[in-house]
Write a protein that holds these residues in place. Structure first.
Motif, PDB file in Angstrom:
ATOM      1  N   PRO A 117      40.861  37.993  52.428  1.00 54.96           N
ATOM      2  CA  PRO A 117      40.829  38.665  53.220  1.00 54.96           C
ATOM      3  C   PRO A 117      41.480  39.394  54.055  1.00 54.96           C
ATOM      4  O   PRO A 117      41.599  40.321  55.068  1.00 54.96           O
ATOM      5  CB  PRO A 117      39.120  39.978  52.603  1.00 54.96           C
ATOM      6  N   PRO A 121      44.336  41.594  55.829  1.00 60.63           N
ATOM      7  CA  PRO A 121      43.534  42.358  54.796  1.00 60.63           C
ATOM      8  C   PRO A 121      45.013  43.328  53.832  1.00 60.63           C
ATOM      9  O   PRO A 121      45.298  44.159  54.544  1.00 60.63           O
ATOM     10  CB  PRO A 121      42.135  43.078  55.841  1.00 60.63           C
ATOM     11  N   TYR A 126      42.098  45.468  46.318  1.00 61.05           N
ATOM     12  CA  TYR A 126      41.313  44.440  47.277  1.00 61.05           C
ATOM     13  C   TYR A 126      40.208  43.973  46.279  1.00 61.05           C
ATOM     14  O   TYR A 126      39.320  44.279  46.343  1.00 61.05           O
ATOM     15  CB  TYR A 126      41.144  45.157  48.486  1.00 61.05           C
ATOM     16  N   ALA A 127      40.410  42.672  46.138  1.00 59.71           N
ATOM     17  CA  ALA A 127      39.142  42.184  44.966  1.00 59.71           C
ATOM     18  C   ALA A 127      39.237  40.402  45.661  1.00 59.71           C
ATOM     19  O   ALA A 127      40.278  40.310  46.364  1.00 59.71           O
ATOM     20  CB  ALA A 127      40.456  42.798  43.478  1.00 59.71           C
ATOM     21  N   SER A 128      38.278  39.935  44.739  1.00 56.16           N
ATOM     22  CA  SER A 128      37.623  38.746  44.442  1.00 56.16           C
ATOM     23  C   SER A 128      39.211  37.919  43.770  1.00 56.16           C
ATOM     24  O   SER A 128      39.827  38.733  43.261  1.00 56.16           O
ATOM     25  CB  SER A 128      36.460  38.251  43.896  1.00 56.16           C
ATOM     26  N   LYS A 132      40.716  39.752  40.241  1.00 51.54           N
ATOM     27  CA  LYS A 132      41.858  39.634  40.157  1.00 51.54           C
ATOM     28  C   LYS A 132      42.547  38.649  39.191  1.00 51.54           C
ATOM     29  O   LYS A 132      43.358  39.615  38.093  1.00 51.54           O
ATOM     30  CB  LYS A 132      42.844  39.080  41.290  1.00 51.54           C
ATOM     31  N   GLU A 143      44.558  48.507  41.539  1.00 53.42           N
ATOM     32  CA  GLU A 143      45.049  48.942  43.142  1.00 53.42           C
ATOM     33  C   GLU A 143      44.829  50.606  42.590  1.00 53.42           C
ATOM     34  O   GLU A 143      44.270  51.793  43.704  1.00 53.42           O
ATOM     35  CB  GLU A 143      46.556  48.876  43.412  1.00 53.42           C
ATOM     36  N   GLN A 146      41.848  52.056  42.867  1.00 61.94           N
ATOM     37  CA  GLN A 146      40.826  52.068  43.649  1.00 61.94           C
ATOM     38  C   GLN A 146      41.145  52.938  45.119  1.00 61.94           C
ATOM     39  O   GLN A 146      40.164  53.385  45.696  1.00 61.94           O
ATOM     40  CB  GLN A 146      41.470  50.830  45.295  1.00 61.94           C
ATOM     41  N   LYS A 153      35.890  48.525  46.433  1.00 59.52           N
ATOM     42  CA  LYS A 153      36.109  47.680  47.393  1.00 59.52           C
ATOM     43  C   LYS A 153      35.490  47.231  48.671  1.00 59.52           C
ATOM     44  O   LYS A 153      34.674  47.500  49.452  1.00 59.52           O
ATOM     45  CB  LYS A 153      37.156  48.827  48.531  1.00 59.52           C
ATOM     46  N   PRO A 154      35.776  46.088  48.397  1.00 53.04           N
ATOM     47  CA  PRO A 154      36.054  44.723  47.454  1.00 53.04           C
ATOM     48  C   PRO A 154      35.521  44.997  46.127  1.00 53.04           C
ATOM     49  O   PRO A 154      35.041  45.216  45.787  1.00 53.04           O
ATOM     50  CB  PRO A 154      36.250  43.686  48.095  1.00 53.04           C
ATOM     51  N   HIS A 156      34.673  42.772  42.889  1.00 49.38           N
ATOM     52  CA  HIS A 156      34.071  41.846  42.068  1.00 49.38           C
ATOM     53  C   HIS A 156      34.687  41.619  40.569  1.00 49.38           C
ATOM     54  O   HIS A 156      34.266  42.656  40.301  1.00 49.38           O
ATOM     55  CB  HIS A 156      33.237  41.713  42.374  1.00 49.38           C
TER      56      HIS A 156
ATOM     57  N   TRP B 181      30.365  43.409  52.461  1.00 45.40           N
ATOM     58  CA  TRP B 181      29.452  44.432  51.674  1.00 45.40           C
ATOM     59  C   TRP B 181      28.461  44.653  52.803  1.00 45.40           C
ATOM     60  O   TRP B 181      27.879  46.263  52.110  1.00 45.40           O
ATOM     61  CB  TRP B 181      28.535  43.683  50.548  1.00 45.40           C
TER      62      TRP B 181
END
Ligand code: TPP
Lengths: 398, 323
Positions: A117, A121, A126-128, A132, A143, A146, A153-154, A156, B181
């Protein structure tokens, strides 16, 4: 040469480790740095690597075994030349052509930009990386979700699997899954599954509902397990007991036993190492059931207290919480199931106590009592003298 | 890049890495007690910064072996400290988290996250009052930038224009807590940019770290006040020996390993023809030998005497510590 791989020390407080999983078999070739096993320390499950190259000659422990730190768990033969390259090596060898090439900054970041990210970014979607991947598989549009605020966001992996579950299970059904610890993939995920369907599944497969132990229950388990290890014997007798009108039977039992204990020092003793500790006071632990919990509450200095004072203590027992102080320091115990109409039973000795008396129900002015004694503290004769003294004392209690 | 400097960078980074791998092994054998926080993956930050910041005072947290070695501490003496031996730099009484050597102006090892930042700030104030130019270097993790002590330190350092380099090793995780986080953004230099010059660099590139710290040092020496550097980096190991690090994905790990600072420097130096290839093999051999000697030295050193318990409890006389 033989090289011993030992149970590693993985934390400051670890004294043994549980071998969870072997990643190698006997005969496998290993290289410095290869993960050979997984071990559970007191903090986490950790991977164990080998510090030497060699061939695994022998695995000395089984999966599931608990092993003290520094004890050998496997033997490596560090001399035999490995036959074939390990998997890791094969994987490593392939890209070797490119290795000497200078990697320009702009080359790596293409993947980086996507996965990390920070490099650039991508504000949306926005994800791990794992999230994804999972989302792509399950056709989840990170997307959009979110944007709708459905996914955090993000995002997981756990968010994606939760999203997936929400698609196929009603909230109540999900709750049931959690409660019973059932895996979602026990169901065919091609329709919305409701509570009823999960309930049927539970009945059909006879799935138990896990029920965690309360801390009191854990303490009781520990106590009775310890108790079961003691060498004990039973003495059974029938006592004549006259109850008083306005005094609880339990109060009379405590008071009388406390006074008699004064004449029998071993009932005031606990075993500690290679000596007895004989206390001057009669401290009696009393089994008290409160809701689902069981406590052994100690009546201290019962020989000094008046019957009235003890009775007040007994009457108050169920309405309050107990301090740690009040749950320790006894040398003898009593348990009473008479109020349930039980005629005769035996009880387990509480913690370090020398013995316990189990009282049944009162019938025709009599009560059957079963004594359990710790034979390391009282011999049969000591017990017989104590019980007979007690029997006489109860006779005169009216 | 010049050849001598690249060689020094390589030697120190590799020495640091091998030192830590050996320490890990010794910990698992039970020869090292307490905590052990490894720097593996982050060597470029420790080595690049210490090579550039060669004069002033250094304050650091618990992840400090490589920093200490790059500062000039003898690996033998560091290993002996880890073993808790009398020959250790802190007489074996501090262990892994307390490598302290005033002769190197290295006040290393604070177990409290961000706890050393106010101390570094105080030291920078003293240096300024005394009219000294070299200034102070404080290194800390991303997690530390969420602590009150961090904000108070950047605030007062900026208000009083103290000669202090704030060097943040952003390895994305405070133990298992990912920075995003608990922080509104992941680019942490934003936290300092209204106070002082602040920038973000590639912490996996030792040359870039060296360059950035050199610039910051010049800025301090000109009396312009504090400077903030955020170096993006990664630790390959868990936070400490009892952490398996499993909260990080394998992909993420691979990406960073592909940027490994030691391999990267070697690759680039060979490709550019700055250093002959044979240098690396020879150096690796020399380092192996050196690490073996360090372990032997530590293992064969005596335990501290019992009466050492009563020594160094109160400060009698401080030399070379700002007073
Ligand atoms: C005030 C305080 N809170 C919590 C801890 C426990 N702790 C030790 S290290 C650590 C994580 C710090 O992470 P970071 O600042 O990112 O440094 P890194 O370990 O990544 O170098 C925590 C929470 C502590 N030592 N001090």
């Amino acid at each position: 040469m033989d090289y011993k791989i030992v149970m590693p020390v993985l934390s400051d407080t670890m004294d043994k480790g549980k071998l969870i999983k072997w990643h190698v078999h006997e005969g496998d070739t290993v290289h410095k740095g290869d993960v050979i096993a997984e071990v559970e320390s007191d903090k986490a499950i950790m991977e164990v690597q080998t510090f030497k190259d060699g061939v695994v000659k022998k695995l000395l422990v089984k999966e599931g075994d608990e092993v003290p730190v520094k004890e050998p768990i496997a033997i490596l033969d560090t001399e035999t030349k490995p036959q074939a390259p390990t998997k890791k090596e094969q994987a490593k060898e392939e890209p070797s052509k490119e290795e000497s090439k200078v990697v320009q900054k702009s080359e790596i970041p293409s993947i980086l930009q996507e996965l990390m990210p920070t490099s650039a970014p991508p504000v949306e979607g926005y994800a791990s990386p794992a999230a994804k991947k999972a989302a792509a598989k399950a056709n989840i549009d990170i997307e959009t979700l979110q944007k709708e605020g459905v996914l955090p966001k993000p995002a997981h992996l756990k968010d994606i699997s939760e999203e997936l579950l929400k698609r196929y299970f009603t909230p109540k059904a999900l709750h049931l899954l959690k409660e019973y610890g059932i895996e979602a993939n026990s169901f065919t995920l091609d329709h919305k599954i409701d509570e009823e369907e999960v309930q049927d599944f539970i009945m059909k497969n006879n799935i138990p509902k896990p029920f965690p132990l309360s801390s009191n229950r854990k303490a009781v388990i520990k106590n009775v397990e310890e108790s079961a290890k003691k060498p004990t014997y039973l003495v059974m007798e029938t006592f004549d007991i006259k109850p008083y009108k306005n005094v609880k039977l339990t109060s009379i039992l405590i008071k009388t036993i406390a006074d008699v204990m004064q004449r029998h020092p071993l009932t005031r003793a606990i075993l500690e190492g290679d000596r007895y500790l004989i206390y001057p006071s009669s401290n009696i632990s009393v089994a008290v059931a409160k809701g689902d919990d069981l406590f052994m509450v100690v009546c201290k200095d019962a020989q000094q207290k008046s019957l009235e004072a003890i009775d007040e203590w007994v009457r108050n027992l169920k309405n309050r919480d107990y301090s740690a102080e009040e749950l320790s320091g006894s040398t003898f115990g009593i348990s009473n199931l008479g109020m349930f109409g039980i005629k005769r039973f035996s009880a387990m000795i509480n913690k370090k106590d020398s013995g316990i008396a189990a009282f049944g129900t009162l019938y025709d002015g009599k009560i059957d009592v079963t004594f359990t004694f710790d034979h390391r503290i009282l011999n049969g004769v000591d017990a017989a003298k104590f019980v007979s003294d007690l029997k006489n004392s109860f006779k005169g209690n009216g | 890049m010049n050849s001598a400097r690249v060689k020094t960078f390589y030697y120190l980074m590799k020495l640091g890495r091998e030192f830590e791998l050996a320490a890990k092994q010794e910990y698992m054998k039970g020869n090292i007690a307490g905590f052990l926080h490894l720097d593996i993956g982050q060597e470029a930050c420790s080595v690049g910064s210490m090579q550039a910041f060669d004069k002033g005072d250094v304050f650091t947290h618990y992840r400090e072996h490589v920093l200490a070695i790059a500062r000039g501490m003898d690996p033998k003496v560091v290993m002996a400290e880890l073993f808790g031996k009398a020959t250790g730099v802190s007489k074996g009484k501090g262990g892994s988290m307390h490598l302290f050597d005033p002769t190197l102006s290295f006040y290393g090892g604070d177990a409290i996250v961000a706890g050393h930042l106010p101390i570094a700030t105080g030291c920078a104030y003293a240096r300024k009052v005394q009219g000294e130019k070299a200034g102070v270097f404080a290194i800390f993790g991303d997690g530390a930038t969420n602590a009150g002590a961090f904000f108070e330190s950047i605030n007062i350092a900026a208000a009083w224009k103290l000669p202090l380099i704030f060097f943040c090793e952003n390895n994305y995780y405070a133990i298992g807590t990912r920075i995003g986080w608990v922080s509104p953004f992941e680019e942490l230099f934003n936290k300092a940019k209204n106070y002082m010059p602040a920038k973000r660099i590639d912490g996996m590139d030792v040359c870039e770290v060296y360059k950035a710290v050199t610039e910051a040092k010049e800025y301090l020496e000109n009396g312009l006040g504090p400077y903030f550097i955020e170096a993006e980096t990664y630790r390959y190991e868990g936070h400490s020996m009892s952490d398996n690090g499993k909260y990080r994905s394998e992909e993420e790990m691979e990406i960073f390993k592909s940027r490994d600072p030691i391999e990267k420097l070697k690759r680039e130096a060979i490709a550019l023809g700055i250093v002959e290839e044979s240098y690396f093999d020879e150096t690796d051999k020399k380092i192996e030998q050196e690490i073996n000697e360090a372990i032997e030295f530590a293992a064969n050193s005596p335990e501290p005497e019992l009466n050492e318990l009563y020594e160094d409890v109160y400060c009698k006389e401080c030399t070379n510590v700002v007073s």
